[in-house]
Enzyme design. Sequence first.
Site, short mmCIF file in Angstrom:
data_model
loop_
_atom_site.label_atom_id
_atom_site.label_comp_id
_atom_site.label_asym_id
_atom_site.label_seq_id
_atom_site.Cartn_x
_atom_site.Cartn_y
_atom_site.Cartn_z
N CYS A 1 65.84 68.33 19.84
CA CYS A 1 64.83 67.28 19.75
C CYS A 1 65.18 66.22 20.80
O CYS A 1 66.27 65.64 20.77
CB CYS A 1 64.89 66.66 18.35
SG CYS A 1 63.80 65.25 18.12
N ASP B 1 65.81 69.16 14.32
CA ASP B 1 64.60 68.63 14.97
C ASP B 1 63.81 67.86 13.92
O ASP B 1 64.02 68.00 12.71
CB ASP B 1 63.74 69.77 15.54
CG ASP B 1 62.49 69.25 16.25
OD1 ASP B 1 62.62 68.30 17.06
OD2 ASP B 1 61.38 69.74 15.99
N SER B 2 62.84 67.08 14.41
CA SER B 2 61.96 66.36 13.49
C SER B 2 61.04 67.33 12.75
O SER B 2 60.41 66.95 11.78
CB SER B 2 61.11 65.36 14.27
OG SER B 2 60.30 66.07 15.20
N HIS C 1 58.53 70.28 21.05
CA HIS C 1 57.26 70.80 20.52
C HIS C 1 56.35 71.33 21.64
O HIS C 1 55.48 72.16 21.39
CB HIS C 1 56.50 69.70 19.77
CG HIS C 1 57.01 69.39 18.39
ND1 HIS C 1 58.22 68.78 18.15
CD2 HIS C 1 56.46 69.62 17.16
CE1 HIS C 1 58.40 68.63 16.84
NE2 HIS C 1 57.35 69.13 16.22
N GLU D 1 52.73 70.36 14.90
CA GLU D 1 53.15 70.32 13.49
C GLU D 1 52.04 70.82 12.56
O GLU D 1 52.30 71.39 11.51
CB GLU D 1 53.53 68.89 13.07
CG GLU D 1 54.92 68.46 13.49
CD GLU D 1 56.06 69.25 12.83
OE1 GLU D 1 56.00 69.52 11.63
OE2 GLU D 1 57.02 69.59 13.56
N CYS E 1 59.80 67.34 25.29
CA CYS E 1 59.73 67.33 23.83
C CYS E 1 59.73 68.79 23.43
O CYS E 1 58.99 69.59 24.02
CB CYS E 1 58.45 66.64 23.35
SG CYS E 1 58.15 66.85 21.57
#
Length: 264
Positions: free
Chosen positions: A73, A10-11, A185, A152, A183
Amino acid sequence: MDNRPIGFLDSGVGGLTVARELMRQLPHEEIVYIGDSARAPYGPRPAEQIREFTWQLVNFLLTKDVKMIVFACNTATAVAWEEVKEALDIPVLGVILPGASAAIKATRAGNVGVLGTPMTIQSDIYRQKIQDLSPETQVLSLACPKFAPLVESNSHQSSLAKKVVYETLGQLKGKVDTLVLGCTHYPLLRPIIQNVMGQGVKLIDSGAECARDISVLLNYFEINHSRTAEKKGHKFYTTASPAAFREIAESWLGSVIDVEHVTL
Ligand code: DGL
């Protein structure tokens, strides 16, 4: 049987929402996770750069001798999944198809909303996949560029998060009965999103749906981890601060994790 770990990329920390589901559904499996938090978010970046970064994550996971790679992701799935899947001789899974199928199953009125990063929404991939399977389903897509940075920075429970989610989702309210969290997240913002959209809207966590598909593939290829073999434990890598990663990861996963810094 195959006792090698499953690779997750994932990012940043978003893929942990998929990892958590995998740990819950398949407790015998082992995970190697790489999150590129130093370069997150990926969503506003050009496709060519996302592709390059994704390949770096894939190549890192290959050095860890993984038996399967999960693109945890959506943004990386939208840009590079097809290409990586074609190039590797181990199974490579993305989060988009499982989320699209689950949304079709869940909608009653045929009105589905999709939330995602600017790249995921720009790629139009959710609408295409949903309408390939179910042409009569209406899809309303919305880019939420402020959501992933909130997660994040570990601010997903803050009053700022409530304000941002409220302002962003206002235009979708009352228009959809099913909403894809496109997403990885976003499940960390789930209580706020549910609250803003109302309890009647069904939220689809594409990561959780993907974990079910991982299980199917492991069975199909007969590469499950043996229940009796010794386990090395899950391993997490981040390109940014291990302490920051650990803080979010441990509160989300509910267990102490082994996390190491890596430079790609
Ligand atoms: N977690 C990612 C996704 O599912 C990307 C968020 C970002 O880096 O912009 O799309």
